[in-house]
Design an enzyme around this catalytic site. Sequence first.
Site, short mmCIF file in Angstrom:
data_model
loop_
_atom_site.label_atom_id
_atom_site.label_comp_id
_atom_site.label_asym_id
_atom_site.label_seq_id
_atom_site.Cartn_x
_atom_site.Cartn_y
_atom_site.Cartn_z
N TYR A 1 0.87 -1.18 0.00
CA TYR A 1 0.00 0.00 0.00
C TYR A 1 0.90 1.23 0.00
CZ TYR A 1 -4.17 2.65 1.48
OH TYR A 1 -5.21 3.54 1.56
N ASN B 1 -0.47 11.67 0.19
CA ASN B 1 0.30 10.46 -0.12
C ASN B 1 0.92 10.58 -1.50
OD1 ASN B 1 -0.53 9.06 2.26
ND2 ASN B 1 -2.53 8.75 1.30
N ARG C 1 -6.37 10.69 -10.61
CA ARG C 1 -5.70 11.33 -9.45
C ARG C 1 -5.18 10.22 -8.54
NH1 ARG C 1 -5.73 10.42 -4.73
NH2 ARG C 1 -7.62 11.18 -3.77
N GLU D 1 -12.43 5.22 -6.32
CA GLU D 1 -11.10 5.50 -5.76
C GLU D 1 -10.26 6.32 -6.74
OE1 GLU D 1 -10.23 4.03 -2.57
OE2 GLU D 1 -8.74 5.61 -2.76
N ASP D 2 -9.68 7.37 -6.23
CA ASP D 2 -8.69 8.15 -6.98
C ASP D 2 -9.18 8.65 -8.35
OD1 ASP D 2 -7.30 7.72 -4.71
OD2 ASP D 2 -5.52 6.88 -5.64
N ASP E 1 -14.08 6.62 -1.45
CA ASP E 1 -13.12 6.44 -0.37
C ASP E 1 -12.37 7.74 -0.05
OD1 ASP E 1 -11.62 4.87 1.43
OD2 ASP E 1 -10.02 4.65 -0.04
N ASP E 2 -12.03 8.50 -1.10
CA ASP E 2 -11.23 9.72 -0.88
C ASP E 2 -12.04 10.82 -0.21
OD1 ASP E 2 -8.80 8.76 -2.29
OD2 ASP E 2 -10.23 8.60 -3.92
N LYS F 1 -5.97 -1.74 -2.69
CA LYS F 1 -7.10 -1.50 -1.77
C LYS F 1 -7.84 -2.81 -1.50
CE LYS F 1 -7.12 3.13 -1.36
NZ LYS F 1 -7.26 3.95 -0.17
N1 LIG Z 1 -4.55 9.93 4.12
C1 LIG Z 1 -5.57 9.51 3.42
O1 LIG Z 1 -6.27 8.57 3.79
C2 LIG Z 1 -5.89 10.18 2.13
C3 LIG Z 1 -5.03 11.06 1.56
N2 LIG Z 1 -5.35 11.68 0.38
C4 LIG Z 1 -4.34 12.53 -0.21
O2 LIG Z 1 -4.80 13.86 -0.27
C5 LIG Z 1 -4.22 14.50 -1.40
C6 LIG Z 1 -5.31 15.27 -2.12
O3 LIG Z 1 -6.29 14.42 -2.59
P1 LIG Z 1 -7.69 14.99 -3.13
O4 LIG Z 1 -8.33 15.86 -2.13
O5 LIG Z 1 -8.44 13.86 -3.65
O6 LIG Z 1 -7.16 15.88 -4.35
P2 LIG Z 1 -7.89 17.07 -5.08
O7 LIG Z 1 -7.19 17.24 -6.36
O8 LIG Z 1 -9.35 16.87 -5.07
O9 LIG Z 1 -7.59 18.34 -4.13
C7 LIG Z 1 -6.34 18.92 -3.99
C8 LIG Z 1 -6.55 20.30 -3.40
O10 LIG Z 1 -5.27 20.82 -3.05
C9 LIG Z 1 -5.16 22.13 -3.56
N3 LIG Z 1 -3.76 22.45 -3.83
C10 LIG Z 1 -2.97 21.94 -4.77
N4 LIG Z 1 -1.75 22.51 -4.71
C11 LIG Z 1 -1.80 23.40 -3.72
C12 LIG Z 1 -0.88 24.32 -3.16
N5 LIG Z 1 0.38 24.40 -3.62
N6 LIG Z 1 -1.28 25.10 -2.15
C13 LIG Z 1 -2.53 25.02 -1.68
N7 LIG Z 1 -3.45 24.16 -2.15
C14 LIG Z 1 -3.09 23.37 -3.16
C15 LIG Z 1 -6.00 22.14 -4.83
O11 LIG Z 1 -6.32 23.47 -5.12
P3 LIG Z 1 -7.20 23.91 -6.40
O12 LIG Z 1 -8.57 23.43 -6.08
O13 LIG Z 1 -7.08 25.38 -6.40
O14 LIG Z 1 -6.61 23.23 -7.58
C16 LIG Z 1 -7.18 21.30 -4.35
O15 LIG Z 1 -8.11 22.09 -3.66
C17 LIG Z 1 -3.54 13.42 -2.23
O16 LIG Z 1 -2.16 13.49 -2.04
C18 LIG Z 1 -4.05 12.13 -1.64
O17 LIG Z 1 -3.06 11.11 -1.66
C19 LIG Z 1 -6.54 11.48 -0.25
C20 LIG Z 1 -7.43 10.60 0.28
C21 LIG Z 1 -7.14 9.85 1.48
C1 LIG Z 2 -5.17 6.89 0.78
C2 LIG Z 2 -5.85 7.31 -0.43
O1 LIG Z 2 -6.94 6.86 -0.72
C3 LIG Z 2 -5.22 8.30 -1.27
O2 LIG Z 2 -4.17 8.82 -0.94
O3 LIG Z 2 -5.80 8.59 -2.32
MG LIG Z 3 -7.48 7.25 -2.71
#
Ligand SMILES: NC(=O)C1=CN([C@@H]2O[C@H](COP(=O)(O)OP(=O)(O)OC[C@H]3O[C@@H](n4cnc5c(N)ncnc54)[C@H](OP(=O)(O)O)[C@@H]3O)[C@@H](O)[C@H]2O)C=CC1
Ligand SMILES: CC(=O)C(=O)O
Ligand SMILES: [Mg+2]
Length: 577
Positions: free
Chosen positions: A125, A433, A178, A268-269, A291-292, A196
């Site tokens: 993972y 991540n 993503r 997912e993603d 999931d996200d 997953k």
């Molecule tokens: N720990 C866990 O269980 C999980 C972790 N994650 C992680 O979270 C991260 C984001 O995922 P997700 O929310 O789906 O992605 P999205 O693409 O939906 O969201 C990313 C957000 O970050 C913003 N962003 C990007 N670059 C910057 C920056 N330099 N400064 C400020 N804001 C910024 C984007 O802004 P804008 O909207 O303006 O483009 C957007 O709002 C990934 O790395 C993923 O691996 C996700 C799910 C689960």
């Molecule tokens: C953990 C997870 O789902 C992610 O980083 O997208």
């Molecule tokens: Mg994910």
Amino acid sequence: MESSNLKDVTGGVEDAYGEHRAIEEQLVTPWTVSVASGYSLLRDPHHNKGLAFTERERDSHYLRGLLPPAVVTQELQEKKLMENIREYQLPIHKYMAMMGLEERNERLFYKLLIDNVEELLPVVYTPTVGEACQKYGSIFRRPQGLYISLKEKGKILEVLKNWPERAIQVIVVTDGERILGLGDLGCQGMGIPVGKLALYTALGGVRPSACLPITIDVGTNNQQLLDDEFYIGLKQRRATGEEYYELLEEFMSAVKHCYGEKVLVQFEDFANHNAFELLSKYRNTHLVFNDDIQGTASVVLSGLIASLKPLGGTLGDHTFLFLGAGEAGTGIAELIALEISKQTKAPVEETRKKIWLVDSKGLVVSSRKEKLQHFKQPWAHEKEPIGNLLDAVKDIKPTVLIGTSGVGRQFTKEVVEAMASFNEKPLIMALSNPTSQAECTAEEAYTWSEGRAIFSSGSPFDPVEYNGKVFVPGQANNCYIFPGLGFGLLISGAIRVHDDMLLAASEALANQVTDEHYAKGLIYPPFSDIRKISANIAAKVAAKAYELGVATRLPRPENLVEYAERCMYSPIYRTYR
Ligand SMILES: NC(=O)C1=CN([C@@H]2O[C@H](COP(=O)(O)OP(=O)(O)OC[C@H]3O[C@@H](n4cnc5c(N)ncnc54)[C@H](OP(=O)(O)O)[C@@H]3O)[C@@H](O)[C@H]2O)C=CC1
Ligand SMILES: CC(=O)C(=O)O
Ligand SMILES: [Mg+2]
């Protein structure tokens, strides 16, 4: 078969492929069932036991001479394999060794993963699965899931029938746009559903044969992949709009026809411009969750509930600031607001006001509202625009800082020091991540806060020693939630996912944190207890499904924890006739 014919096939759980009810013009798959023996038994990963076949089994299954004489136990095989895996220096080689094992001997793969979960989770993972996806084209050997591309439009039901298992209960599907914080990896995103679902089995107890990883390939906008002669996916830019949604619609409808009402589909993603849309489109007609957006929300809420013990106060006393206003950020924010609203009876429009989000253009505020994507709009509160995170931290003075930006090292020394200047115990979560994208490392969080931060991250970090004290960072990752949540849906026969189930899962996880864990600075229980944790989450989710009237497995088992534990898949070898 034309997609318009789909509606003629009723399908369902009993008649998984709709063959018996198919009208004459419709195509059926001529599946046969045979007993594996001899060489083919050794090549069948579901039944192969390698040197653990007993003398009697070797006689009755034509294995004599195909194996060396030694007969060993599963435990000895496990010991040997762990020694082998520890020999590899590079995580990607460990990953490939684990995938090779899964291809040869499924039960041994799961025994290793379950018994050594803390050591092997980072291998199968995050973070290693991220690298595996980036290199998926060159490490791809045998199909681990189904690829459904634009080429299969109109034929998705037939493609599903090519998968050798019929009684599918859980599908994890991605379109690869993503992948973690690594961006668009197209078809190579397959590593994520595969990983997953391995956790659905190892952590949650779902039978491997009931799990189906799927990658939908609508092209990629990753130029490097498009230019790569070895790229394994469709070489075109991503289909969008009607073309994209038609394919997804055909997929969702084929899945239900093939596997029935109660098959769980985990999105997912997906990139956020599709993720929210797909969730709202299918949440009232299918058993789906994202999931996200939702799994992540539930795991973070759990950490927050658990942290109230060392921090004191209620959730409503806190102020939250997110870096990243996408799926994870707004999903978590909404579940926090919902929980505070339930606790305080204040409307959710009010409780949202304690939560602030920063995106790539700065703080989300009301003057930006017109131009914001719909999922950000509820968070556009009244305030002067603020362009960067540090200024937002200084202005808002949050008690909790959460990173969901997908961009590494954004929680700088100044940001963490600012958090530590007005909080005795700043709560900092760097959720992005894989490790390269984490907003800060565990060491940075503890050092810059002079050992006062309560820290957790999406990918694991080793314990950190600071000023003679050892701090153990927790892993705030949705893998704490989705296996138990999914299992709870399955054992209750739930037909829909409800937000209250996410809240129930958060509470169940938070309840597993003991004083011993708190003493180490943890707000999540260790993964070594994950099966017990998942059984508790499953029981709470199932109980909620019964309470909401969406459970179909009747009568309701009296003791749901015991029931969940009894239903869990065990990787111990079975004895053959
Ligand atoms: N720990 C866990 O269980 C999980 C972790 N994650 C992680 O979270 C991260 C984001 O995922 P997700 O929310 O789906 O992605 P999205 O693409 O939906 O969201 C990313 C957000 O970050 C913003 N962003 C990007 N670059 C910057 C920056 N330099 N400064 C400020 N804001 C910024 C984007 O802004 P804008 O909207 O303006 O483009 C957007 O709002 C990934 O790395 C993923 O691996 C996700 C799910 C689960
Ligand atoms: C953990 C997870 O789902 C992610 O980083 O997208
Ligand atoms: Mg994910």
